[in-house]
Design a protein around this motif. Structure first.
Motif, PDB file in Angstrom:
ATOM      1  N   THR A  52       0.859  -1.177   0.000  1.00 57.84           N
ATOM      2  CA  THR A  52       0.000   0.000   0.000  1.00 57.84           C
ATOM      3  C   THR A  52       0.897   1.230   0.000  1.00 57.84           C
ATOM      4  OG1 THR A  52      -0.120   0.044   2.416  1.00 57.84           O
ATOM      5  CG2 THR A  52      -1.877  -1.146   1.241  1.00 57.84           C
ATOM      6  N   SER A  54       0.877   5.314   1.208  1.00 61.11           N
ATOM      7  CA  SER A  54       0.173   6.354   1.952  1.00 61.11           C
ATOM      8  C   SER A  54       0.964   7.654   1.879  1.00 61.11           C
ATOM      9  CB  SER A  54      -0.016   5.923   3.404  1.00 61.11           C
ATOM     10  OG  SER A  54       1.236   5.743   4.036  1.00 61.11           O
ATOM     11  N   ASP A  55       0.258   8.742   2.153  1.00 60.41           N
ATOM     12  CA  ASP A  55       0.861  10.081   2.130  1.00 60.41           C
ATOM     13  C   ASP A  55       1.589  10.353   0.820  1.00 60.41           C
ATOM     14  OD1 ASP A  55      -0.067  10.562   4.741  1.00 60.41           O
ATOM     15  OD2 ASP A  55       1.692   9.563   5.589  1.00 60.41           O
TER      16      ASP A  55
END
Length: 186
Positions: A52, A54-55
């Protein structure tokens, strides 16, 4: 005489066969209905299903080059290596690293072998370190917009993420000698 047709009695052996065939049919339907689309516990899970991001964000730019950053997390029990990336925003995306040259100045270069995300671990793509370099932008990347990024892993699997475009003034590393673009603003 009865209004119902007469049913011919079968032999006990024929009745057992019919009962067994009916039971097997019911079990087959039941097993199919209860089966799961999840892989068997020992089946390998594709890297694209374990990673995954993120950010994630991309440096705003009018033309030329830009870079993408964010946190890559591996939820699996084995390392996964990011080996390529693509985006509709640029002609090509390269995996880059920033290392000191012989004078100590930061030099950016393509990262041989990609980026390995350890099992149950995380790798942060950030300015001045490993990042995804957008080469030959097809259109301006304007602050506040989003674009997609397809990440491809060493097992051939991939995942698509969306990243927001942000302003960023830092960076300014140099490219390794012999590359077609001498400087990088992110």
């Amino acid at each position: 005489m009865s209004a119902y047709p007469r049913t011919r009695l079968r032999s006990p052996r024929a009745a057992r066969r019919l009962g067994a065939a009916t039971a097997l049919s019911v079990l087959a339907v039941f097993a199919t209905a209860c089966s799961s689309s999840e892989p068997a516990p020992d089946a390998p899970v594709a890297g694209g299903d374990r990673i995954t991001m993120s950010d994630q964000w991309i440096k705003a730019a009018d033309s030329g080059m830009s870079a993408a950053f964010g946190n890559l997390r591996n939820t699996g029990d084995a390392p996964v290596t990011l080996v390529a990336a693509t985006s509709p925003a640029s002609d090509r995306v390269e995996i880059h690293e920033v290392v000191p040259d012989s004078t100590g100045a930061k030099t950016m270069r393509p990262k041989a072998g990609g980026i390995t995300i350890p099992a149950h671990g995380e790798v942060t793509l950030r300015p001045g370190a490993e990042h995804l370099m957008f080469m030959d932008l097809r259109q301006p990347l304007r602050t506040g917009t989003e674009t997609s990024l397809t990440l491809t892993f060493d097992d051939g699997s991939s995942t698509v993420v969306r990243a927001q475009v942000r302003d960023f003034a830092g960076g300014n590393e140099n490219y390794a000698p012999g590359t077609e673009h001498p400087t990088h603003g992110g």
